[in-house]
Design a protein around this motif. Structure first.
Motif, PDB file in Angstrom:
ATOM      1  N   GLN A  60       0.989  -1.165   0.054  1.00  8.49           N
ATOM      2  CA  GLN A  60       0.042   0.139   0.103  1.00  8.49           C
ATOM      3  C   GLN A  60       1.097   1.419  -0.083  1.00  8.49           C
ATOM      4  O   GLN A  60       0.506   2.112  -0.472  1.00  8.49           O
ATOM      5  CB  GLN A  60      -1.084  -0.020   1.306  1.00  8.49           C
ATOM      6  CG  GLN A  60      -1.886  -1.031   1.301  1.00  8.49           C
ATOM      7  CD  GLN A  60      -3.173  -0.611  -0.016  1.00  8.49           C
ATOM      8  OE1 GLN A  60      -3.347   0.166  -0.569  1.00  8.49           O
ATOM      9  NE2 GLN A  60      -3.092  -1.979  -0.711  1.00  8.49           N
ATOM     10  N   LYS A  61       2.038   1.221   0.580  1.00 15.11           N
ATOM     11  CA  LYS A  61       2.880   2.294   0.666  1.00 15.11           C
ATOM     12  C   LYS A  61       3.508   2.742  -0.691  1.00 15.11           C
ATOM     13  O   LYS A  61       3.613   3.679  -0.995  1.00 15.11           O
ATOM     14  CB  LYS A  61       4.019   1.917   1.732  1.00 15.11           C
ATOM     15  CG  LYS A  61       5.004   3.237   1.961  1.00 15.11           C
ATOM     16  CD  LYS A  61       6.458   2.807   2.654  1.00 15.11           C
ATOM     17  CE  LYS A  61       5.951   2.687   4.043  1.00 15.11           C
ATOM     18  NZ  LYS A  61       7.223   2.297   4.898  1.00 15.11           N
ATOM     19  N   GLY A  64       0.828   4.030  -2.818  1.00 18.74           N
ATOM     20  CA  GLY A  64       0.926   5.488  -2.451  1.00 18.74           C
ATOM     21  C   GLY A  64       2.019   6.231  -3.093  1.00 18.74           C
ATOM     22  O   GLY A  64       1.734   7.363  -3.285  1.00 18.74           O
ATOM     23  N   LYS A  67       0.784   6.966  -6.593  1.00 17.04           N
ATOM     24  CA  LYS A  67      -0.099   8.037  -6.770  1.00 17.04           C
ATOM     25  C   LYS A  67       0.387   9.425  -6.292  1.00 17.04           C
ATOM     26  O   LYS A  67       0.021  10.302  -6.878  1.00 17.04           O
ATOM     27  CB  LYS A  67      -1.188   7.504  -5.637  1.00 17.04           C
ATOM     28  CG  LYS A  67      -2.430   8.716  -5.673  1.00 17.04           C
ATOM     29  CD  LYS A  67      -3.556   8.180  -4.387  1.00 17.04           C
ATOM     30  CE  LYS A  67      -5.078   8.979  -4.648  1.00 17.04           C
ATOM     31  NZ  LYS A  67      -5.745   8.613  -3.892  1.00 17.04           N
ATOM     32  N   ASN A  68       1.305   9.599  -5.329  1.00 16.09           N
ATOM     33  CA  ASN A  68       1.815  10.907  -5.148  1.00 16.09           C
ATOM     34  C   ASN A  68       2.805  11.326  -6.331  1.00 16.09           C
ATOM     35  O   ASN A  68       2.713  12.385  -6.800  1.00 16.09           O
ATOM     36  CB  ASN A  68       2.949  10.741  -4.011  1.00 16.09           C
ATOM     37  CG  ASN A  68       2.361  10.728  -2.614  1.00 16.09           C
ATOM     38  OD1 ASN A  68       1.076  11.000  -2.735  1.00 16.09           O
ATOM     39  ND2 ASN A  68       2.829   9.873  -1.607  1.00 16.09           N
TER      40      ASN A  68
END
Length: 282
Positions: A60-61, A64, A67-68
């Protein structure tokens, strides 16, 4: 839209810096994934649930991170989106394979299928040769070769849906490319006495096109991130980590392979009377 010259150069530098930061972060995540996977596999029956939770947290990190990065690209593309459609920081090999400023989301599925097939082949070979260390009693979901029929069905349904989304976006960018020969750009170019003279109407039309391309890039990046996240949801924690590790290694490898090939191409000197194949001309 900001004017060109030094301002445009600064924008490109910021975009390139953003890209290198992303590549460095991918490199940093690889040992984290390897360590987490190794720990999970060597402690199969110890505290598997806790290890799976750690793998989920890490995957998930990583999603993320992606996504960032997509968010940063979206912000920077509104200042100059053209740079992302043929990045100067990419190798020619990478730009030849680029789609909407990045990879095709459907390529993620091809990676899943390729890993599934290669891992299955390795395990079958180990079994037939009775290689030391082969364990046929391992728990399900230990690798992508252990994909269940239900997982494969879900992946196939998602694959078809993503291909449909890609085709819709490809049609949008094709329409934008056709607009480059439309009014007022074409008429102004024809009417101008000297090619390339500044023209307010053309600047406005091109600014509008750049903005539309920036919106498409953001849309494509969102599809890439969403596709990655949905594939990981279908996979087990260990399969998801395996998949993300393979994806990062592939991305970094393609850049390095492209760099090597580009350097080799620049160093290649074609002498007079010798064609590229190395045969003397008659």
């Amino acid at each position: 839209m900001e004017n060109k010259g030094s301002s445009g150069k600064n924008i490109e530098q910021v975009q390139e810096s953003c890209y290198h930061e992303w590549m460095n972060l991918q490199s940093e995540r690889i040992p984290e994934l390897k360590q987490a996977l190794a720990h999970r596999r060597t402690h199969e029956n110890a505290d598997a649930d806790a290890d799976d939770d750690k793998l989920r947290e890490l995957t998930q990190k990583i999603i993320g991170d992606f996504k960032n990065y997509a968010g940063k690209r979206a912000d920077l593309s509104h200042r100059c989106s053209s740079n992302y459609y043929a990045p100067s920081w990419n190798t020619p090999l990478e730009n030849a394979l680029i789609w909407m400023g990045g990879c095709r989301p459907s390529s993620f599925f091809r990676l899943v299928y390729a890993l599934c097939g290669s891992q299955t082949e390795i395990r079958v070979t180990q079994f037939l040769r009775n290689v030391d260390g082969y364990d046929s009693s391992g728990t399900g979901g230990a690798s992508l070769s252990d994909l269940t029929a239900e997982q494969l069905a879900k992946i196939n349904v998602l694959h078809v849906k993503i291909i449909d989304e890609e085709e819709k976006m490809t049609k949008k960018v094709s329409s934008l490319q056709e607009d480059a020969a439309d009014i007022p750009i074409a008429t102004v170019a024809y009417a101008e006495e000297h090619v390339g003279e500044p023209n307010r109407a053309v600047d406005q039309a091109l600014d509008k096109q750049e903005e539309a391309m920036a919106n498409l890039l953001a849309e494509a990046d969102k599809l890439r991130v969403d596709t990655l996240a949905k594939i990981v949801e279908i996979l087990t924690p260990i399969q998801g980590a395996d998949f993300l590790l393979a994806g990062k290694k592939l991305h970094l490898s393609m850049h390095e392979w492209g760099t090597v090939r580009d350097r080799r191409r620049r160093e290649c000197i074609i002498e007079d009377g010798v064609n590229p194949a190395g045969e003397e001309e008659k």
